[in-house]
Motif scaffolding. Structure first.
Motif, PDB file in Angstrom:
ATOM      1  N   ASP A 231      -6.621  -6.299  -0.277  1.00  0.00           N
ATOM      2  CA  ASP A 231      -7.239  -5.876  -1.534  1.00  0.00           C
ATOM      3  C   ASP A 231      -7.896  -4.516  -1.312  1.00  0.00           C
ATOM      4  O   ASP A 231      -7.892  -3.975  -0.194  1.00  0.00           O
ATOM      5  CB  ASP A 231      -8.268  -6.897  -2.038  1.00  0.00           C
ATOM      6  CG  ASP A 231      -9.389  -7.165  -1.032  1.00  0.00           C
ATOM      7  OD1 ASP A 231      -9.520  -6.383  -0.067  1.00  0.00           O
ATOM      8  OD2 ASP A 231     -10.123  -8.148  -1.205  1.00  0.00           O
ATOM      9  N   VAL A 232      -8.437  -3.926  -2.365  1.00  0.00           N
ATOM     10  CA  VAL A 232      -9.089  -2.616  -2.296  1.00  0.00           C
ATOM     11  C   VAL A 232     -10.380  -2.681  -3.092  1.00  0.00           C
ATOM     12  O   VAL A 232     -10.379  -3.072  -4.264  1.00  0.00           O
ATOM     13  CB  VAL A 232      -8.182  -1.498  -2.862  1.00  0.00           C
ATOM     14  CG1 VAL A 232      -8.945  -0.172  -2.942  1.00  0.00           C
ATOM     15  CG2 VAL A 232      -6.925  -1.342  -2.029  1.00  0.00           C
ATOM     16  N   VAL A 233     -11.499  -2.313  -2.447  1.00  0.00           N
ATOM     17  CA  VAL A 233     -12.778  -2.308  -3.158  1.00  0.00           C
ATOM     18  C   VAL A 233     -13.320  -0.892  -3.361  1.00  0.00           C
ATOM     19  O   VAL A 233     -14.155  -0.673  -4.241  1.00  0.00           O
ATOM     20  CB  VAL A 233     -13.835  -3.162  -2.421  1.00  0.00           C
ATOM     21  CG1 VAL A 233     -13.419  -4.621  -2.400  1.00  0.00           C
ATOM     22  CG2 VAL A 233     -14.074  -2.654  -1.005  1.00  0.00           C
TER      23      VAL A 233
ATOM     24  N   THR B 200     -15.478  -5.641  -6.807  1.00  0.00           N
ATOM     25  CA  THR B 200     -14.056  -5.339  -6.672  1.00  0.00           C
ATOM     26  C   THR B 200     -13.546  -4.810  -8.005  1.00  0.00           C
ATOM     27  O   THR B 200     -13.485  -5.559  -8.987  1.00  0.00           O
ATOM     28  CB  THR B 200     -13.267  -6.593  -6.278  1.00  0.00           C
ATOM     29  OG1 THR B 200     -13.776  -7.112  -5.053  1.00  0.00           O
ATOM     30  CG2 THR B 200     -11.787  -6.272  -6.112  1.00  0.00           C
ATOM     31  N   PRO B 201     -13.188  -3.527  -8.098  1.00  0.00           N
ATOM     32  CA  PRO B 201     -12.736  -2.969  -9.379  1.00  0.00           C
ATOM     33  C   PRO B 201     -11.452  -3.650  -9.844  1.00  0.00           C
ATOM     34  O   PRO B 201     -10.624  -4.085  -9.042  1.00  0.00           O
ATOM     35  CB  PRO B 201     -12.482  -1.498  -9.052  1.00  0.00           C
ATOM     36  CG  PRO B 201     -13.253  -1.232  -7.799  1.00  0.00           C
ATOM     37  CD  PRO B 201     -13.237  -2.517  -7.032  1.00  0.00           C
TER      38      PRO B 201
ATOM     39  N   PRO C  49     -13.442   4.099 -10.306  1.00  0.00           N
ATOM     40  CA  PRO C  49     -13.202   2.650 -10.304  1.00  0.00           C
ATOM     41  C   PRO C  49     -13.535   2.065 -11.673  1.00  0.00           C
ATOM     42  O   PRO C  49     -14.472   2.502 -12.341  1.00  0.00           O
ATOM     43  CB  PRO C  49     -14.177   2.138  -9.234  1.00  0.00           C
ATOM     44  CG  PRO C  49     -15.272   3.161  -9.200  1.00  0.00           C
ATOM     45  CD  PRO C  49     -14.659   4.475  -9.570  1.00  0.00           C
ATOM     46  N   ASN C  50     -12.755   1.106 -12.099  1.00  0.00           N
ATOM     47  CA  ASN C  50     -12.981   0.454 -13.393  1.00  0.00           C
ATOM     48  C   ASN C  50     -13.248  -1.036 -13.163  1.00  0.00           C
ATOM     49  O   ASN C  50     -12.429  -1.744 -12.595  1.00  0.00           O
ATOM     50  CB  ASN C  50     -11.730   0.604 -14.281  1.00  0.00           C
ATOM     51  CG  ASN C  50     -11.353   2.058 -14.472  1.00  0.00           C
ATOM     52  OD1 ASN C  50     -12.163   2.886 -14.849  1.00  0.00           O
ATOM     53  ND2 ASN C  50     -10.099   2.381 -14.210  1.00  0.00           N
TER      54      ASN C  50
ATOM     55  N   THR D 122      -5.820  -2.655  -9.297  1.00  0.00           N
ATOM     56  CA  THR D 122      -6.233  -2.702  -7.891  1.00  0.00           C
ATOM     57  C   THR D 122      -5.199  -3.447  -7.038  1.00  0.00           C
ATOM     58  O   THR D 122      -4.884  -3.033  -5.916  1.00  0.00           O
ATOM     59  CB  THR D 122      -7.607  -3.384  -7.766  1.00  0.00           C
ATOM     60  OG1 THR D 122      -8.546  -2.659  -8.559  1.00  0.00           O
ATOM     61  CG2 THR D 122      -8.081  -3.399  -6.329  1.00  0.00           C
ATOM     62  N   SER D 123      -4.678  -4.535  -7.557  1.00  0.00           N
ATOM     63  CA  SER D 123      -3.688  -5.316  -6.813  1.00  0.00           C
ATOM     64  C   SER D 123      -2.424  -4.496  -6.540  1.00  0.00           C
ATOM     65  O   SER D 123      -1.797  -4.635  -5.483  1.00  0.00           O
ATOM     66  CB  SER D 123      -3.329  -6.581  -7.581  1.00  0.00           C
ATOM     67  OG  SER D 123      -2.821  -6.252  -8.869  1.00  0.00           O
ATOM     68  N   GLN D 124      -2.064  -3.648  -7.491  1.00  0.00           N
ATOM     69  CA  GLN D 124      -0.883  -2.804  -7.321  1.00  0.00           C
ATOM     70  C   GLN D 124      -1.109  -1.770  -6.218  1.00  0.00           C
ATOM     71  O   GLN D 124      -0.246  -1.551  -5.363  1.00  0.00           O
ATOM     72  CB  GLN D 124      -0.568  -2.109  -8.644  1.00  0.00           C
ATOM     73  CG  GLN D 124       0.774  -1.418  -8.697  1.00  0.00           C
ATOM     74  CD  GLN D 124       1.074  -0.884 -10.087  1.00  0.00           C
ATOM     75  OE1 GLN D 124       0.172  -0.551 -10.850  1.00  0.00           O
ATOM     76  NE2 GLN D 124       2.354  -0.799 -10.413  1.00  0.00           N
TER      77      GLN D 124
END
Length: 412
Positions: free
Chosen positions: A360-362, A27-28, A410-411, A349-351
């Motif tokens: 969430d976004v992966v 998960t970035p 992705p970071n 990512t949460s934003q």
């Protein structure tokens, strides 16, 4: 048995911690978007026009480059436009200043009765407030005392000379007006509520164009003139249609064209901008527009792109031969287009998940490219296997990206 149980617990704890570690590492923490350009990319590139003007091209050459197969020709543009200058509001303030003591200022109601028709020796302040479905007009004294002039569903505010300036204040924004006259409407919207709408009636030929804030006064004349001709064409196509929600032909904002009124002429190089508007007039009753097969074109313009303009069919399914791909190296020139030739946006990512309404976004993947190399759709994946497929317009609006030309990093 006890040793076996402890061994199993130890193995289980290792497996659990390993699984947790893998899940968290996939998960970035954030995503970085690296892109170019600002806007939809269809039609006239404003930065491209600036670059071509600096290279010695004139307005006609610029427009025919970005709209292939078109002609720049004169047309009768004597129409009066109704330009919305205050939308969905309930109260507006006016300050009327006269330089000529013989200027006459009038306030007329829906019955065509003049409730105020006086000389303007200096200045006058008014307030218009929506009361249920009617508009109440007040004169306002220097100490703030209000005196009602009456109520009506419609008001017309006019002045006799262009030496009178009207300052309109709405929601903290001040617009200075010089030309035409004002109309105030009580408008019923689809939800059953009334709103106050203020419209400035002005000439398409020059008065409207003199107040447009689409490009800087300091740009090369050919670029400004190209924009003016494009803007006249845009307005000409809309002069015969009234939008019922605003009682106007055009909004004075980004939903049509940005109209800043007399403020435009008062800005630095305002006199030069005025000369550029006049340069697009063929006669006192005709101005230049862009035509394809003897008809004004569907005009689109934007700030900058990713090096090639978009075809209308790739963005909106609008298949026009003059809305096609043309090279635009000026848009990716950092000196000509600082801030947007190459831009970067990083969001947690949460934003992003919150903006898109996801847990969430992966992963975020572009799906498909246009002929200009711009993204067309974006797929967003959650850790629970959910997937959202978004149009590029919906995605970049949600994630606050300037254009459709971008890569995704992705970071972790």
């Amino acid at each position: 048995m006890k040793k076996l149980l402890l061994s199993l617990l130890f193995i289980f704890s290792i497996l659990f911690s390993t699984t947790t570690s893998i899940a968290s590492s996939t998960t970035p923490n954030s995503f970085t978007f690296n892109g170019s350009g600002f806007g939809h990319g269809v039609g006239l590139s404003q930065i491209g026009a600036k670059g071509m003007a600096l290279a010695g091209k004139n307005a006609t050459e610029i427009l025919q480059y970005f709209f292939p197969g078109t002609e720049v020709v004169p047309i009768d543009d004597t129409a009066i436009l109704k330009v919305n200058v205050a939308h969905l509001t309930s109260s507006v303030d006016f300050n009327i200043s006269a330089k000529n003591p013989n200027d006459i200022f009038s306030v007329i109601d829906a019955n065509n009765l003049a409730v105020d028709n006086s000389l303007l020796s200096n200045q006058k302040s008014l307030n218009a407030t929506l009361v249920q479905n009617q508009i109440q007009i007040y004169t306002v004294s220097t100490n703030g005392t209000k005196s009602s002039l009456g109520t009506s569903s419609y008001w017309k505010i006019s002045w006799s000379n262009e030496t009178t300036n009207v300052s309109l204040k709405n929601s903290g924004i001040i617009t200075l007006l010089k030309y035409g006259f004002l109309e105030l409407y009580s408008v019923l919207d689809k939800s059953g509520d009334y709103h106050l709408e203020v419209v400035n009636d002005i000439s398409l030929h020059d008065q409207y164009l003199l107040g447009l804030g689409e490009v800087s006064n300091g740009w090369p004349p050919a670029a400004i003139q190209a924009q003016i001709i494009a803007s006249r064409t845009y307005a000409y196509k809309r002069k015969d249609f009234i939008k019922p929600e605003c009682q106007c032909n055009l909004y004075g904002n980004k939903f049509d064209q940005v109209f800043v009124g007399y403020n435009k002429e008062l800005m630095l190089w305002g006199a030069r901008y005025r000369q550029d508007v006049i340069a697009t007039d063929s006669s006192p009753s005709q101005g230049l527009v862009i035509e394809y097969k003897n008809q004004p074109i569907d005009i689109y313009y934007f700030s900058s792109d990713g090096g090639i303009t978009q075809a209308g069919k790739d963005v909106w399914g609008l298949d026009r031969p003059y809305l096609t791909n043309v090279s635009d190296p000026y848009s990716v020139n950092d000196q000509l287009n600082p801030g947007y030739a190459h831009w970067h946006r990083t969001y947690q990512t949460s934003q992003i998940a919150a903006w898109l309404g996801m847990k969430d976004v992966v992963r975020i993947d572009p799906i498909g490219k246009s002929a200009a190399g711009a993204n067309q759709k974006i797929a967003v994946y959650g850790s629970d296997g959910t997937k959202k497929l978004l149009s590029i317009s919906a995605f970049k609006t949600s994630v606050l990206l300037p254009s459709s030309w971008f890569s995704i990093q992705p970071n972790y």
